[in-house]
Enzyme design. Structure first.
Site, PDB file in Angstrom:
ATOM      1  N   TYR A 118       0.858  -1.186   0.000  1.00 27.45           N
ATOM      2  CA  TYR A 118       0.000   0.000   0.000  1.00 27.45           C
ATOM      3  C   TYR A 118       0.890   1.230   0.000  1.00 27.45           C
ATOM      4  O   TYR A 118       1.830   1.333   0.798  1.00 27.45           O
ATOM      5  CB  TYR A 118      -0.899   0.018   1.245  1.00 27.45           C
ATOM      6  CG  TYR A 118      -1.669   1.317   1.431  1.00 27.45           C
ATOM      7  CD1 TYR A 118      -2.957   1.465   0.942  1.00 27.45           C
ATOM      8  CD2 TYR A 118      -1.083   2.406   2.086  1.00 27.45           C
ATOM      9  CE1 TYR A 118      -3.659   2.649   1.105  1.00 27.45           C
ATOM     10  CE2 TYR A 118      -1.771   3.595   2.247  1.00 27.45           C
ATOM     11  CZ  TYR A 118      -3.059   3.717   1.751  1.00 27.45           C
ATOM     12  OH  TYR A 118      -3.731   4.896   1.899  1.00 27.45           O
ATOM     13  N   GLU A 206      -3.682   7.378  -3.901  1.00 22.85           N
ATOM     14  CA  GLU A 206      -3.754   6.147  -3.113  1.00 22.85           C
ATOM     15  C   GLU A 206      -3.641   4.972  -4.066  1.00 22.85           C
ATOM     16  O   GLU A 206      -4.522   4.759  -4.907  1.00 22.85           O
ATOM     17  CB  GLU A 206      -5.062   6.078  -2.313  1.00 22.85           C
ATOM     18  CG  GLU A 206      -5.089   4.897  -1.356  1.00 22.85           C
ATOM     19  CD  GLU A 206      -6.324   4.898  -0.455  1.00 22.85           C
ATOM     20  OE1 GLU A 206      -6.155   4.771   0.762  1.00 22.85           O
ATOM     21  OE2 GLU A 206      -7.441   5.038  -0.993  1.00 22.85           O
TER      22      GLU A 206
END
Length: 396
Positions: A118, A206
């Protein structure tokens, strides 16, 4: 301003960020054509079909599926396009899917097992610096990771005077447990990602997941990109990517009229001049036992035409049981606002919800008299608490 995944990936790719390649399709036949093109260009045999909506958690709602042949591509694309996709980030009604992204399969077999990470880039408002947040736990809800295993989330703050430095990119790759070719790939990926964030005037990147493939390539498999709307005047090409179908129709119309409007779930409509006063007014409504139905800043020119437009926007919400107008007359005179309210009320005819008008500032006494003598079903107030009491009374 939010971008679709395919738009975000195109933006990243233009700055040298490796992405999972894909082609957007508006219908099932276009999806099949896209899959054939991807097979020719990449050699992929399987394809991933992804719903293109402004919401996360698409896979949980059935908006991301794997197709192992062209028949499945057509069937899955036909199922997803036109569906109302419900995810943890949408309302119960969901969001209508108008297009899908047909992607190459990047989880192919090789010398190593694929791994997911991530990575996000955003502004740390506490320090006034951009930061890169990253974790070894890719493909999961980062909120869950933060709650259950916070030690697996790392932050790297970037000095705006220098930008991201080589040692910071290397530290990120090291903390993610990478070595060899994957280590070098990650440092290049992170550097390019941060450059894209700054150069595009974005407010959020993101990437979840960032994939290390079986042959140690690093790529963005997904891309959530939010642009700073205040900087779009510098990026006409990016402003053109706006998809109004994904936005609240009332908010879009309000923006076209020069009004700052945010739709909420309450029962008291707000019409205020100034964002700070609008926030205080919403607190006032909560204390009076109500819930704000909207945030609406009419700005410094609250004339009859502007007030009438604001009334129309507020009254489109069937949940509104009362309207509170709260104006501080600094630049704008209260008596002009009061006259605007009276004129708008007369132009619209009977408004079937109670209206409380609180005017304070220049010519507030004249404004109150205008409202009281108008003969209309409008209640005036001069103090905050007085307005709150009247809101509470009409809700009761």
């Amino acid at each position: 301003m939010n971008l679709h995944e395919y738009q975000g990936k195109e933006l990243l790719s233009s700055f040298g960020v490796r992405i999972q390649r894909g082609i957007v399709a508006q219908n099932a036949d276009e999806a099949v054509a896209a899959a054939k093109k991807l097979t020719e260009d990449t050699g992929t045999g399987w394809h991933v079909i992804k719903a293109q909506v402004h919401a996360g958690g698409r896979g949980k709602g059935g908006g991301v599926k794997l197709a192992k042949n062209l028949d499945e591509v057509k069937d899955i694309a036909g199922q997803i396009i036109g569906m109302d996709l419900v995810t943890p980030q949408t309302s119960a009604e969901g969001k209508r899917v108008h297009q899908v992204l047909v992607c190459e399969d990047v989880y192919y077999p090789g010398d190593e097992e694929p791994d997911e990470f991530y990575i996000s880039v955003l502004l740390n408002r506490g320090t006034g610096r951009n930061m890169i947040m990253y974790s070894t736990e890719g493909g999961m809800d980062i909120e869950t990771v933060a709650e259950e295993t916070p030690h697996l989330i790392f932050n790297e703050e970037i000095d705006p005077a220098t930008g991201i430095l080589p040692f910071q990119a290397r530290r990120i790759a090291f903390n993610l447990g990478l070595s060899g070719l994957a280590f070098k790939e990650m440092t290049k990926f992170v550097t390019s990602l941060y450059t894209a964030y700054v150069k595009s005037d974005s407010s959020l990147f993101e990437i979840n997941p960032v994939l290390k493939t079986s042959d140690s390539k690093i790529m963005a498999v997904d891309a959530k990109v939010s642009l700073d709307a205040n900087a779009l005047y510098r990026h006409k090409d990016l402003a053109a990517l706006r998809d109004l179908r994904e936005e609240n129709a009332i908010e879009v119309e309000a923006g076209e009229q020069g009004l700052n409007y945010v739709d909420l779930d309450g029962n008291v409509g707000c019409m205020v001049n100034g964002a700070g006063l609008a926030m205080a007014t919403m607190d006032l409504i909560k204390q009076a036992g109500g819930e704000p139905a909207n945030f609406l800043d009419v700005g410094g020119t609250a004339d009859a035409a502007r007030v009438e437009i604001a009334f129309e926007l507020i009254l489109r919400d069937p949940a509104v049981k009362a309207i509170l107008i709260n104006i501080f007359g600094g630049i704008v005179r209260c008596d002009r606002v009061a006259q605007g309210v009276i004129d708008a009320y007369k132009n619209m005819g009977n408004i079937n919800v109670p209206i409380i008008v609180r005017l304070q500032g220049t010519n507030a006494d004249i404004a109150k008299k205008l409202i009281d003598d108008s003969g209309l079903d409008v209640m005036s107030a001069t103090e905050f608490q007085e307005a709150a009491d009247k809101v509470q009374a009409v809700l009761a």
